[in-house]
Design an enzyme around this catalytic site. Structure first.
Site, short mmCIF file in Angstrom:
data_model
loop_
_atom_site.label_atom_id
_atom_site.label_comp_id
_atom_site.label_asym_id
_atom_site.label_seq_id
_atom_site.Cartn_x
_atom_site.Cartn_y
_atom_site.Cartn_z
N ASP A 1 -12.09 -42.34 26.24
CA ASP A 1 -12.27 -41.13 24.44
C ASP A 1 -12.93 -41.70 23.97
O ASP A 1 -13.92 -41.35 23.43
CB ASP A 1 -10.72 -41.14 24.08
CG ASP A 1 -10.58 -40.51 22.72
OD1 ASP A 1 -11.82 -40.12 22.33
OD2 ASP A 1 -9.69 -40.86 21.52
N CYS B 1 -19.25 -14.98 25.37
CA CYS B 1 -19.18 -13.78 25.18
C CYS B 1 -18.80 -13.77 23.75
O CYS B 1 -18.22 -12.90 23.27
CB CYS B 1 -17.93 -13.92 25.75
SG CYS B 1 -16.58 -15.15 26.07
N CYS C 1 -11.93 -18.27 15.97
CA CYS C 1 -11.52 -19.36 15.21
C CYS C 1 -11.42 -19.21 13.87
O CYS C 1 -12.93 -18.54 13.08
CB CYS C 1 -12.69 -20.00 14.98
SG CYS C 1 -13.00 -21.42 14.07
N CYS D 1 -12.68 -27.42 11.44
CA CYS D 1 -11.88 -26.96 12.39
C CYS D 1 -10.49 -27.68 11.95
O CYS D 1 -9.89 -28.36 11.59
CB CYS D 1 -12.88 -28.19 13.77
SG CYS D 1 -11.43 -27.87 14.90
N CYS E 1 -9.89 -21.36 20.45
CA CYS E 1 -10.73 -21.20 21.16
C CYS E 1 -10.86 -21.28 22.19
O CYS E 1 -11.27 -20.91 23.26
CB CYS E 1 -11.95 -22.24 20.74
SG CYS E 1 -11.51 -23.39 20.79
#
Length: 262
Positions: free
Chosen positions: A97, A154, A161, A176, A207
Site C-alpha cells: 500500500d 468493453c 460508475c 469517485c 466498476c
C-alpha cells in the site's frame, strides 16, 4: 527461492526495477528502497469470499475481510527474512500500500495481470479482487518482460460508475464514490445520495461487479481473510483491524447513518 515466493502467494511475477524507476511514487517509504535495486517480486493476494459470506453486504468486498495491512506485510516480512538468510550479501525491502512502486504498472510488466479501464489490476484467476504487495531487491532475477496489456475495453465500468469518475482510463479520484465514503467531515447532498444509492458504507465495488473479467473470479484461500469475514457493518461493529479503521469511527458511522436515512 521460488518456493519462498509461492509460500507468500501462488500469484506472483518479477519486474525489472529499471522498468519502473522513472515512475516511482514520491512517498515516505521511498527512502527504504535498496540502493542499486535490480528486481521487484510483485505478489497478488486474492480476497474474494464465497457468495454466501456476502449476505447483507453493506461495505466494499475488500472491507469485508481483515485489513490487509495486518496480513500482507507479515507474509512479505517472513519471506524477506528467509531470502536474507539465503542471500546475506543482498538487500531486500517489502512494501504494501504505502509503496514507491507503481504497483499496477509493475504487475502488468511482470505478467501478473492486465490493467483495467478503472485503473485496477485484473488477474486471470482472481479478477481484480486482489491486494498487491512487493519485495524490492538488489538480487538480479530473471525477468520475462511483457508488453503492458489492458482489458477488453468493453466500457461497462465507465458506464456503470455513478459519479462518472472513469473517463478513457483516467480516474477522477475526487469524485469517485469510494473516495467520497472515506472523506472526513460533512458530505454534500449529492455525495450522500450516491452513498444511499450504492447501499455501501465504505468503498465501492460497482466498476468491479460489472466487469466481465470478474465474472468467474476464484475465491480466496487465505485463512486470515476467510476467518475474519464480516460483510454487514453496523454502528456497534468494532473497527479495529478493519479497512475503515484508519479513518476513525466517525466516518464509517456517518456513512451508516446516511444509509439508515434512506
Amino acid at each position: 527461492m521460488y518456493k519462498i515466493f509461492n509460500e507468500v502467494s501462488p500469484l506472483w511475477g518479477i519486474c525489472p526495477f529499471d522498468e519502473v524507476k522513472d515512475h516511482l511514487i514520491d512517498c515516505r517509504a521511498k527512502s527504504r528502497l535498496p540502493a542499486d535495486a535490480k528486481s521487484i517480486i510483485i505478489f497478488a493476494f486474492p480476497y474474494l469470499l464465497p457468495e454466501d459470506k456476502y449476505e447483507g453486504l453493506n461495505v466494499s468486498k475488500y472491507a469485508a475481510v481483515q485489513d490487509y495491512h495486518n496480513v500482507v506485510p507479515q507474509k512479505l516480512a517472513e519471506a524477506v527474512n528467509k531470502l536474507q538468510e539465503m542471500f546475506p550479501d543482498e538487500s531486500f525491502a517489502y512494501f504494501s500500500d504505502n509503496s514507491p512502486i507503481p504497483e499496477v504498472k509493475a504487475a502488468t510488466i511482470a505478467g501478473v495481470g492486465v490493467k483495467g479501464t478503472n485503473g485496477l489490476l485484473i488477474t486471470e484467476k482472481y479478477g481484480s479482487f486482489v491486494f498487491l504487495g512487493e519485495i524490492v531487491t538488489t538480487l538480479s532475477l530473471e525477468c520475462n518482460i511483457k508488453e503492458i496489456s489492458h482489458c477488453i475495453n468493453c466500457g461497462k465500468c465507465t458506464r456503470a460508475c455513478p459519479a462518472g469518475a472513469i473517463n478513457n482510463g483516467i480516474i477522477n479520484k475526487e469524485i469517485c464514490l469510494s473516495h467520497i465514503t472515506q472523506k472526513k467531515g460533512e458530505l454534500t447532498e449529492e455525495e450522500a445520495d450516491m452513498i444511499k444509492m450504492s447501499g455501501c458504507a465504505w468503498g465501492c465495488d460497482i466498476c468491479q461487479d460489472v466487469c466481465p473479467l470478474n465474472k468467474n473470479a476464484d475465491t480466496t484461500d487465505i485463512e486470515e481473510f476467510l476467518s475474519s469475514a464480516n460483510s454487514q457493518v453496523n454502528s456497534s461493529t468494532p473497527i479495529e483491524g478493519r479497512a475503515f479503521a484508519w479513518r476513525g469511527e466517525k466516518v464509517i458511522k456517518r456513512n451508516l447513518e446516511i444509509l439508515e436515512s434512506k
